[in-house]
Structures are given as structure tokens and as C-alpha cells.
Design a protein around this motif. Structure first.
Motif, short mmCIF file in Angstrom:
data_model
loop_
_atom_site.label_atom_id
_atom_site.label_comp_id
_atom_site.label_asym_id
_atom_site.label_seq_id
_atom_site.Cartn_x
_atom_site.Cartn_y
_atom_site.Cartn_z
N LEU A 40 0.92 -1.30 -0.10
CA LEU A 40 -0.15 -0.05 0.03
C LEU A 40 0.74 1.24 0.02
N SER A 41 1.94 1.22 0.56
CA SER A 41 2.81 2.41 0.68
C SER A 41 3.96 2.23 -0.17
N ASP A 42 4.25 1.27 -0.93
CA ASP A 42 5.43 1.07 -2.13
C ASP A 42 6.74 1.30 -1.19
N HIS A 43 6.84 0.80 -0.04
CA HIS A 43 8.02 0.48 0.73
C HIS A 43 8.48 -0.82 1.18
N ILE A 44 9.69 -0.88 1.42
CA ILE A 44 10.16 -2.34 1.85
C ILE A 44 9.95 -2.17 3.51
N MET A 45 8.86 -2.99 3.95
CA MET A 45 8.80 -2.96 5.54
C MET A 45 10.00 -3.36 6.33
N PHE A 46 10.67 -4.44 5.86
CA PHE A 46 11.87 -4.95 6.70
C PHE A 46 12.56 -6.15 5.78
N ALA A 47 13.84 -6.44 6.16
CA ALA A 47 14.48 -7.39 5.76
C ALA A 47 14.19 -8.46 6.68
#
Length: 120
Positions: A40-47
């Protein structure tokens, strides 16, 4: 296109997965097992970083905010700004727990623990 620090602004996930992760002292602490994406935000949440274990038995998985990983070519992997003790005390999850609640629980715990500014 490179960033100010010389890194590229785009990279294929397939090049990231399997890359070693080191702490500031140069100790290998694990490798990137996966990336959790926030559609929804076009981000990588985490690795998703796998620590310890032998042939995936006893391995622990940590959600580490993507923004704290810095690729160091001379190291041949990503470096995180945390000590072994900080990483060992961090929230630990199973792979399935990392995606519970659309990954938000693991993301929130991780960003709070590492005191990383939230992107959401």
C-alpha cells in the motif's frame, strides 16, 4: 542512478536475498532470507535476517528495517549498526509470524526496538 553514498537507487530482490549481513565489528551475523513489502505504501517493510542454526534447524529470524542495512562492497554484504548483543536481544520470530497481521506486528516491534523513524 547512484545515491549520494554511491549506492544504486534500485536493486532486484533476487540479488539481495542470500546476501550476508555483518555487524559493525565485521562479524557475519546471518543472511537476508527474504524481504517483506508494504504494497500500500510502496516501501520495503523490513528485511528478514536469518541468524544461527545449522541447515535451517534452530535458525531465528529477525525483522530489521531496510533503511539500516548498508551495502559495503569490500565486505561483500550488508552491514547493520548494531552489536551482537543488541541483535541477540532483538525480537525473534518464525517465518510465519513475520507475515501475521500483514507483517505489521513484526514491523512495529522491529522499528520500535531499533528506534528507527517510521515511514508510515
Amino acid at each position: 542512478m547512484p545515491t549520494a553514498s554511491g549506492h544504486t537507487t534500485a536493486i532486484r530482490a533476487s540479488r539481495v536475498i542470500g546476501t550476508n549481513v555483518y555487524n559493525r565489528e565485521g562479524e557475519k551475523i546471518g543472511e537476508i532470507e527474504d524481504l517483506m513489502l508494504d504494497k500500500l505504501s510502496d516501501h520495503i517493510m523490513f528485511a528478514v535476517i536469518g541468524f544461527g542454526g545449522v541447515f535451517s534447524v534452530g535458525e531465528k529470524f529477525h525483522a530489521i528495517p531496510w533503511s539500516v542495512l548498508d551495502y559495503v562492497p569490500e565486505q561483500g554484504g550488508y552491514v547493520v549498526p548494531y552489536t551482537r548483543e543488541q541483535l541477540e536481544a532483538a525480537p525473534v520470530n518464525s517465518i510465519s509470524e513475520l507475515s501475521e497481521d500483514d507483517g505489521q506486528k513484526a514491523r512495529n516491534l522491529s522499528f520500535d526496538y531499533y528506534k528507527v523513524p517510521k515511514y508510515w
